[in-house]
Design a protein around this motif. Sequence first.
Motif, short mmCIF file in Angstrom:
data_model
loop_
_atom_site.label_atom_id
_atom_site.label_comp_id
_atom_site.label_asym_id
_atom_site.label_seq_id
_atom_site.Cartn_x
_atom_site.Cartn_y
_atom_site.Cartn_z
N ALA A 97 0.83 -1.21 0.00
CA ALA A 97 0.00 0.00 0.00
C ALA A 97 0.86 1.25 0.00
CB ALA A 97 -0.93 -0.01 1.21
N GLN A 98 1.97 1.20 0.74
CA GLN A 98 2.87 2.36 0.77
C GLN A 98 3.47 2.61 -0.61
OE1 GLN A 98 3.45 4.70 2.71
NE2 GLN A 98 5.31 5.59 1.85
N TRP A 99 3.85 1.53 -1.29
CA TRP A 99 4.36 1.68 -2.65
C TRP A 99 3.30 2.31 -3.56
CZ3 TRP A 99 8.86 1.86 -4.81
CH2 TRP A 99 9.96 1.20 -4.25
N LEU A 100 2.06 1.85 -3.42
CA LEU A 100 0.97 2.38 -4.24
C LEU A 100 0.75 3.87 -3.97
CD1 LEU A 100 -1.29 1.88 -6.28
CD2 LEU A 100 -2.78 1.24 -4.36
N ILE A 101 0.77 4.25 -2.69
CA ILE A 101 0.61 5.66 -2.33
C ILE A 101 1.73 6.50 -2.92
CG2 ILE A 101 0.65 7.29 -0.39
CD1 ILE A 101 -0.71 5.11 1.30
N ALA A 102 2.97 6.01 -2.75
CA ALA A 102 4.13 6.76 -3.23
C ALA A 102 4.11 6.93 -4.75
CB ALA A 102 5.42 6.07 -2.79
N ILE A 103 3.84 5.83 -5.46
CA ILE A 103 3.83 5.89 -6.92
C ILE A 103 2.71 6.79 -7.42
CG2 ILE A 103 3.43 4.52 -9.01
CD1 ILE A 103 4.85 2.19 -7.58
N THR A 104 1.54 6.70 -6.80
CA THR A 104 0.41 7.54 -7.21
C THR A 104 0.71 9.01 -6.97
OG1 THR A 104 -1.15 5.77 -6.66
CG2 THR A 104 -2.04 8.00 -6.87
#
Length: 263
Positions: free
Chosen positions: A29-36
Amino acid sequence: MLRTILGGIWLVCALLFFIMVQQPVSVEAQWLIAITALAVAIGIYTLRLSGTWKYIFLGAVSLVVLRYAYWRTTSTLPSADDLTNFIPAIILYGAEMYCLLMLAMSLFVSADPLERPQAPQYPDDELPSVDVFVPSYNESSDILSLTLAAAKSLDYPQDKLHVYLLDDGGTDEKRLSSDHKTALAAQTRHEELQYLCRDLGVGYLTRPANVHAKAGNLNNGLAHSSGALVVVFDADHAPAREFLRETVGFFKRDPRLFLVQTP
């Protein structure tokens, strides 16, 4: 009243933002937040969007950075009982937090910059004469040549622009020093910079003694100046070509104006 309401809205948004930062999430989820967030920021930057988009950009970047800082602070630091690991970890952590502090300051400054109007523009025949001073003490001719050439190339009527190198490293005091090495270095510098100034078509000024340091050097320049305005550049400061076009007009518009300093 409106300002109070807007202040309240900003406060609520800030609280919600920090609550979001502290929410525990999985690595995925952290990766998704960062990439978004980064994708949004890159899109805004690429499309040169302004207005409200600027704050969305700052918010997206801040979200990524603050979530990292929160995770770094709460989940990665070793126990103080193990000094072998704790000391280098704290040093690295301090360096990272310092970088984040500098980033926060730059984001704060860029969030709402002052929009200054362009300087008034006047026909060349109405512009005042300008003397450009480049005070120097021990800078090399390589550095000075770039600064002097840039000053000489300023976008301004050439008959109203005079550039001077104020050399405090080739004074009579230094060239006649009882120390042979000091005298030889000063004489060599004196001759080298005189040749450089002749080659570039700029004035060369020195003085009998190094009295009152840089202030005295500038005062000596003023004693030889005939310009209506004086501009001072550091020896390693090559000005943008439009520098005078973006500053002189303020003096022309307001005769009471004493000083203009650029960012």
